[in-house]
Design a protein around this motif. Structure first.
Motif, PDB file in Angstrom:
ATOM      1  N   GLY A 153      -3.881  -7.016   4.370  1.00  0.00           N
ATOM      2  CA  GLY A 153      -3.525  -7.601   5.651  1.00  0.00           C
ATOM      3  C   GLY A 153      -2.064  -7.517   6.032  1.00  0.00           C
ATOM      4  N   ARG A 154      -1.150  -7.340   5.073  1.00  0.00           N
ATOM      5  CA  ARG A 154       0.284  -7.296   5.407  1.00  0.00           C
ATOM      6  C   ARG A 154       0.724  -5.918   5.867  1.00  0.00           C
ATOM      7  N   ALA A 155       0.041  -4.887   5.393  1.00  0.00           N
ATOM      8  CA  ALA A 155       0.463  -3.526   5.711  1.00  0.00           C
ATOM      9  C   ALA A 155      -0.717  -2.576   5.687  1.00  0.00           C
ATOM     10  N   PHE A 156      -0.746  -1.667   6.641  1.00  0.00           N
ATOM     11  CA  PHE A 156      -1.604  -0.498   6.520  1.00  0.00           C
ATOM     12  C   PHE A 156      -1.052   0.354   5.387  1.00  0.00           C
ATOM     13  N   CYS A 157       0.214   0.739   5.515  1.00  0.00           N
ATOM     14  CA  CYS A 157       0.928   1.468   4.467  1.00  0.00           C
ATOM     15  C   CYS A 157       2.397   1.491   4.849  1.00  0.00           C
ATOM     16  N   ALA A 158       3.231   0.950   3.975  1.00  0.00           N
ATOM     17  CA  ALA A 158       4.663   0.858   4.269  1.00  0.00           C
ATOM     18  C   ALA A 158       5.438   2.082   3.845  1.00  0.00           C
ATOM     19  N   GLY A 159       4.741   3.152   3.429  1.00  0.00           N
ATOM     20  CA  GLY A 159       5.427   4.395   3.124  1.00  0.00           C
ATOM     21  C   GLY A 159       5.055   4.961   1.776  1.00  0.00           C
ATOM     22  N   GLY A 160       5.716   6.058   1.430  1.00  0.00           N
ATOM     23  CA  GLY A 160       5.569   6.604   0.091  1.00  0.00           C
ATOM     24  C   GLY A 160       6.260   5.708  -0.920  1.00  0.00           C
ATOM     25  N   ASP A 161       5.916   5.872  -2.160  1.00  0.00           N
ATOM     26  CA  ASP A 161       6.490   5.042  -3.223  1.00  0.00           C
ATOM     27  C   ASP A 161       7.897   5.543  -3.537  1.00  0.00           C
ATOM     28  N   ILE A 162       8.845   5.123  -2.706  1.00  0.00           N
ATOM     29  CA  ILE A 162      10.222   5.607  -2.794  1.00  0.00           C
ATOM     30  C   ILE A 162      10.881   5.177  -4.101  1.00  0.00           C
ATOM     31  N   ARG A 163      10.541   4.012  -4.584  1.00  0.00           N
ATOM     32  CA  ARG A 163      11.139   3.589  -5.853  1.00  0.00           C
ATOM     33  C   ARG A 163      10.722   4.533  -6.977  1.00  0.00           C
ATOM     34  N   GLN A 164       9.476   4.985  -6.955  1.00  0.00           N
ATOM     35  CA  GLN A 164       9.021   5.942  -7.960  1.00  0.00           C
ATOM     36  C   GLN A 164       9.821   7.236  -7.866  1.00  0.00           C
ATOM     37  N   VAL A 165      10.045   7.717  -6.642  1.00  0.00           N
ATOM     38  CA  VAL A 165      10.836   8.928  -6.451  1.00  0.00           C
ATOM     39  C   VAL A 165      12.249   8.717  -6.981  1.00  0.00           C
ATOM     40  N   TYR A 166      12.837   7.590  -6.662  1.00  0.00           N
ATOM     41  CA  TYR A 166      14.189   7.251  -7.111  1.00  0.00           C
ATOM     42  C   TYR A 166      14.271   7.284  -8.638  1.00  0.00           C
ATOM     43  N   GLU A 167      13.311   6.659  -9.288  1.00  0.00           N
ATOM     44  CA  GLU A 167      13.349   6.595 -10.754  1.00  0.00           C
ATOM     45  C   GLU A 167      13.128   7.960 -11.385  1.00  0.00           C
ATOM     46  N   LEU A 168      12.238   8.753 -10.816  1.00  0.00           N
ATOM     47  CA  LEU A 168      12.024  10.106 -11.337  1.00  0.00           C
ATOM     48  C   LEU A 168      13.293  10.942 -11.181  1.00  0.00           C
ATOM     49  N   ALA A 169      13.907  10.857 -10.016  1.00  0.00           N
ATOM     50  CA  ALA A 169      15.107  11.650  -9.770  1.00  0.00           C
ATOM     51  C   ALA A 169      16.255  11.212 -10.674  1.00  0.00           C
ATOM     52  N   ARG A 170      16.431   9.903 -10.858  1.00  0.00           N
ATOM     53  CA  ARG A 170      17.496   9.419 -11.733  1.00  0.00           C
ATOM     54  C   ARG A 170      17.271   9.846 -13.179  1.00  0.00           C
ATOM     55  N   ALA A 171      16.014  10.059 -13.540  1.00  0.00           N
ATOM     56  CA  ALA A 171      15.687  10.503 -14.897  1.00  0.00           C
ATOM     57  C   ALA A 171      15.755  12.016 -15.046  1.00  0.00           C
ATOM     58  N   GLY A 172      16.125  12.719 -13.973  1.00  0.00           N
ATOM     59  CA  GLY A 172      16.224  14.169 -14.036  1.00  0.00           C
ATOM     60  C   GLY A 172      14.900  14.900 -13.967  1.00  0.00           C
TER      61      GLY A 172
ATOM     62  N   ASN B  13       0.807  -1.224   0.000  1.00  0.00           N
ATOM     63  CA  ASN B  13       0.000   0.000   0.000  1.00  0.00           C
ATOM     64  C   ASN B  13       0.841   1.274   0.000  1.00  0.00           C
ATOM     65  N   ALA B  14       1.988   1.213  -0.675  1.00  0.00           N
ATOM     66  CA  ALA B  14       2.835   2.401  -0.808  1.00  0.00           C
ATOM     67  C   ALA B  14       2.066   3.515  -1.503  1.00  0.00           C
ATOM     68  N   LEU B  15       2.280   4.732  -1.052  1.00  0.00           N
ATOM     69  CA  LEU B  15       1.532   5.881  -1.535  1.00  0.00           C
ATOM     70  C   LEU B  15       2.155   6.470  -2.794  1.00  0.00           C
ATOM     71  N   SER B  16       1.394   6.517  -3.855  1.00  0.00           N
ATOM     72  CA  SER B  16       1.799   7.260  -5.054  1.00  0.00           C
ATOM     73  C   SER B  16       1.265   8.685  -4.951  1.00  0.00           C
ATOM     74  N   LEU B  17       1.791   9.573  -5.783  1.00  0.00           N
ATOM     75  CA  LEU B  17       1.310  10.953  -5.764  1.00  0.00           C
ATOM     76  C   LEU B  17      -0.173  11.042  -6.116  1.00  0.00           C
ATOM     77  N   PRO B  18      -0.680  10.311  -7.123  1.00  0.00           N
ATOM     78  CA  PRO B  18      -2.123  10.376  -7.370  1.00  0.00           C
ATOM     79  C   PRO B  18      -2.960   9.921  -6.174  1.00  0.00           C
ATOM     80  N   MET B  19      -2.500   8.912  -5.441  1.00  0.00           N
ATOM     81  CA  MET B  19      -3.222   8.483  -4.236  1.00  0.00           C
ATOM     82  C   MET B  19      -3.270   9.605  -3.207  1.00  0.00           C
ATOM     83  N   MET B  20      -2.136  10.265  -3.012  1.00  0.00           N
ATOM     84  CA  MET B  20      -2.081  11.332  -2.011  1.00  0.00           C
ATOM     85  C   MET B  20      -2.982  12.497  -2.401  1.00  0.00           C
ATOM     86  N   ARG B  21      -2.963  12.854  -3.658  1.00  0.00           N
ATOM     87  CA  ARG B  21      -3.808  13.954  -4.104  1.00  0.00           C
ATOM     88  C   ARG B  21      -5.283  13.599  -3.985  1.00  0.00           C
ATOM     89  N   ALA B  22      -5.619  12.345  -4.312  1.00  0.00           N
ATOM     90  CA  ALA B  22      -7.017  11.925  -4.222  1.00  0.00           C
ATOM     91  C   ALA B  22      -7.496  11.927  -2.775  1.00  0.00           C
TER      92      ALA B  22
END
Length: 357
Positions: free
Chosen positions: A62-81, A29-38
């Motif tokens: 059942g495994r997680a309420f939310c394990a955090g923001g979607d850090i991999r998405q942030v990583y990929e966006l940042a690596r792409a400039g 249940n990692a949070l994406s930006l569209p989820m946060m905005r919604a």
């Protein structure tokens, strides 16, 4: 969308309750930006709707309420400039946390499984946090070259006995017993009773009574008094180096001290120094000030080495062997850490300063 057909976040109104389900179970249940905005937009709508008297938020799977923001998405966006999109992610997340904190109606998080990072931001700042037997809280950001954010600069220094500094500098997980003892959770119930609690909340009436009707005896804290005394002593040190010295002195007689010191030594030295300074400053900040500070740190961390190396090691390659730079605490200039906390050039974004309930 979760698999091309289901929304990442679900909203419903049943009786007097607005219901939220985080619906990305495969990503904990990692949070994406569209989820946060919604979610932010839906909270604004429910705040103005007199037919909704409370909000209930849960995570799917059942495994997680939310394990955090979607850090991999942030990583990929940042690596792409795509730095503007990265900044929008942090701003969207922090503005949502502020919206949760200022929400004027009861906001009940039913927490099953992991609650970490961004999941903490959308639960801890609400009025009610119900922990279950599988509850696992952590702010593990120092292990990926980041820092504890989502308003924890404000919240963690408020915890008793330097427990907030311990959680910030170790990223250690704690269960329901410790969360209740520290005030991170407000209630305890079995996950099997969450549906019944939700149904009763939808009927209206007193929120506390609805939760208590299905309450259970919580587990005892795992942090025994001896460990709590060590945490209060060691983590009152005026530097990360001093904290490690105090833990090392206690280590021959207390396994918890040795384990804690060893865990800290796996973390990013830069992140440790930032987190320690956050806990020092946070005690004197209000929520809005803490959020502005976190946004500054997030923007500057995106220009540093350790975030990319930490995400690579933990999330991308999963080799568990990050090469931190600098690699040692004594190689870090304290002036450089202080500079990370300074205001950004130009106007800083509005973090929606909280209105008192």
């Amino acid at each position: 969308m979760t698999d091309g057909s289901e929304p990442e976040i679900l909203f419903a109104q049943r009786g007097m309750a607005g219901l939220v389900t985080l619906n990305r179970p495969k990503t904990l249940n990692a949070l994406s930006l569209p989820m946060m905005r919604a979610l932010h937009a839906q909270l604004d709508a429910w705040e103005a709707d007199d037919a909704v008297t409370r909000v209930v938020i849960r995570g799917a799977g059942g495994r997680a309420f939310c394990a955090g923001g979607d850090i991999r998405q942030v990583y990929e966006l940042a690596r792409a400039g795509r730095h503007d999109e990265v900044s929008e992610f942090w701003l969207g997340e922090y503005q949502l946390d502020a919206a949760v904190r200022r929400f004027p109606k009861p906001y009940i998080a039913l927490i099953e499984g992991f609650v970490m990072g961004g999941g903490v931001g959308i639960s801890l700042h609400g009025s009610h946090r119900v922990a279950s037997e599988r509850y696992a809280f952590a702010m593990p950001e120092v292990g990926i070259g980041f820092f504890p954010d989502v308003g924890t600069t404000y919240a963690l220094p408020l915890l008793p006995g330097r427990a907030g500094t311990y959680l910030a500098l170790t990223g250690a997980r704690i269960g329901a017993g410790d969360a209740l003892d520290l005030g991170l959770a407000t209630h305890y119930a079995a996950a099997a009773d969450f549906d019944a609690i939700t149904a009763r909340l939808c009927e209206g009436g007193d929120v506390g009574e609805a939760i208590a009707a299905h309450g259970a005896t919580p587990p005892a804290p795992d942090l025994v008094p001896e460990a709590r005394r060590l945490i209060e002593d060691a983590f009152s040190g005026d530097s990360v180096t001093e904290i490690l010295h105090r833990l090392d002195r206690a280590a021959p007689d207390l396994a918890f001290a040795a384990e804690t010191a060893a865990l800290m030594r796996t973390r990013s030295p830069r992140s440790l120094m930032i987190a320690h300074e956050q806990m020092r400053r946070g005690a004197d900040l209000d929520f809005a000030q803490a959020q502005r500070l976190e946004y500054r740190l997030a923007i500057r961390t995106m220009a540093a080495h350790d975030f990319y190396e930490g995400v690579r090691s933990v999330i991308v390659d999963k080799d568990g062997r990050p090469a931190w730079s600098p690699a040692r605490l004594d190689e870090i200039d304290p002036a450089a850490i202080a500079a990370d906390f300074a205001p950004l050039e130009g106007p800083e974004p509005d973090m929606n300063p909280m209105r008192e309930r």
